[in-house]
Design a protein around this motif. Structure first.
Motif, PDB file in Angstrom:
ATOM      1  N   TRP A 100      -1.380   4.229  -1.536  1.00  0.00           N
ATOM      2  CA  TRP A 100      -0.103   4.196  -2.256  1.00  0.00           C
ATOM      3  C   TRP A 100       0.811   3.132  -1.661  1.00  0.00           C
ATOM      4  N   ALA A 101       0.786   3.006  -0.349  1.00  0.00           N
ATOM      5  CA  ALA A 101       1.622   2.006   0.309  1.00  0.00           C
ATOM      6  C   ALA A 101       1.230   0.587  -0.118  1.00  0.00           C
ATOM      7  N   MET A 102      -0.070   0.312  -0.169  1.00  0.00           N
ATOM      8  CA  MET A 102      -0.523  -1.023  -0.572  1.00  0.00           C
ATOM      9  C   MET A 102      -0.193  -1.298  -2.038  1.00  0.00           C
ATOM     10  N   ALA A 103      -0.366  -0.280  -2.896  1.00  0.00           N
ATOM     11  CA  ALA A 103      -0.049  -0.451  -4.320  1.00  0.00           C
ATOM     12  C   ALA A 103       1.446  -0.621  -4.537  1.00  0.00           C
ATOM     13  N   THR A 104       2.248  -0.213  -3.560  1.00  0.00           N
ATOM     14  CA  THR A 104       3.700  -0.355  -3.669  1.00  0.00           C
ATOM     15  C   THR A 104       4.176  -1.701  -3.151  1.00  0.00           C
TER      16      THR A 104
END
Length: 283
Positions: A100-104
């Motif tokens: 989720w962090a990378m997709a954000t």
């Protein structure tokens, strides 16, 4: 022998595009659109976990102190906690936080690039994005998944059959003391997560407002600091109990979901990616 000629003729009459249509359907998503899809799945999973943990809190705990065990248990409003699967699925949501962090931060970094594209400005964009990613990973492991451990003692206490009122009182006092120690370690463990997310949010607001980025100025209203303010306002002022508690308690989902949605909306048709440049300083 069967006559297969009519079948063969019927097959040859089909347009090539129809005969092979199921082979030509390709989902061509840009990196931004892929991140948006991944972030949406992560948001749904995280929202499930938030609501599940809040439902458990209202069923087994009280607000005398954070995580304090109530004398009596109540059925969950939404989940049956006699079964283990809701808490396990909620706890497992912490696994996807690095994803989720990378997709954000991928669309966030692209959007924070200034029109000039100077290397120094790119470095300025990297730092708040890296800080946000770090904060999310701490939140996922220590805050989100970690809360599952705080549900063990309340279940043990409420499933125990006391021998007498005095025995129940002593047991409640002992288990609540143990629970308070667990909550102290729990809060200490997750403290850097929300703190760094909010610092990164303030940093992003500063960049969007003071510099010419790909994001419009209104994007500052979609950052975590602003979102957590209106989520608390709506939840506590406009929504009835206990549904306002579910809404406010899941603010961790809303602060990232809103920012993901806004970044995806602005950059939806952008096909550019992140380019890593290696500078050679040799003469």
């Amino acid at each position: 022998m069967l006559n297969t000629k009519p079948i063969e003729e019927a097959t040859t009459l089909l347009p090539p595009s129809s005969a092979a249509s199921h082979h030509t359907m390709v989902l061509n998503l840009t990196p931004i659109q892929t991140c948006a899809a991944v972030a949406l799945v992560c948001s749904i999973w995280n929202l499930f976990g938030d609501i599940c943990f809040i439902d458990f809190y209202l069923a087994h705990m009280n607000f005398d102190a954070f995580g304090a065990i109530d004398n009596v248990s109540r059925p969950g409003n939404l989940f049956d906690f006699d079964k283990d699967w809701p808490l396990l699925v909620a706890q497992a949501g912490g696994w996807m936080y690095p994803v989720w962090a990378m997709a954000t931060i991928y669309p966030l970094y692209l959007g924070l690039e200034t029109s000039g594209g100077a290397t120094s400005d790119r470095r300025h964009s990297v730092l708040p994005c890296a800080l946000l990613a770090y904060g999310l990973c701490v939140v996922g492991g220590n805050l989100h998944s970690g809360f599952a451990f705080t549900t063990i003692l309340p279940q043990v206490f409420h499933k125990h059959t006391p021998q007498s009122d005095e025995h129940e009182l002593n047991l409640h006092s002992t288990i609540n003391f143990a629970q308070s120690k667990i909550m102290d370690r729990y809060v200490f463990g997750y403290t850097p997560g929300p703190l760094t997310v909010m610092i990164a949010s303030g940093w992003i607001i500063y960049i969007v407002i003071t510099k010419e980025t790909k994001f419009p100025k209104w994007f500052a209203l979609c950052t975590p600091l602003v979102t957590v303010a209106w989520v608390n306002l709506i939840g506590f002022m406009l929504m009835p109990w206990p549904w306002g508690m579910y809404f406010v308690g899941s603010f961790g989902t809303w602060i990232i979901f809103v920012m993901n949605a806004a970044a995806s909306w602005v950059l939806w048709n952008v096909k550019a990616g992140i380019t890593l440049q290696v500078q050679n300083h040799s003469v």
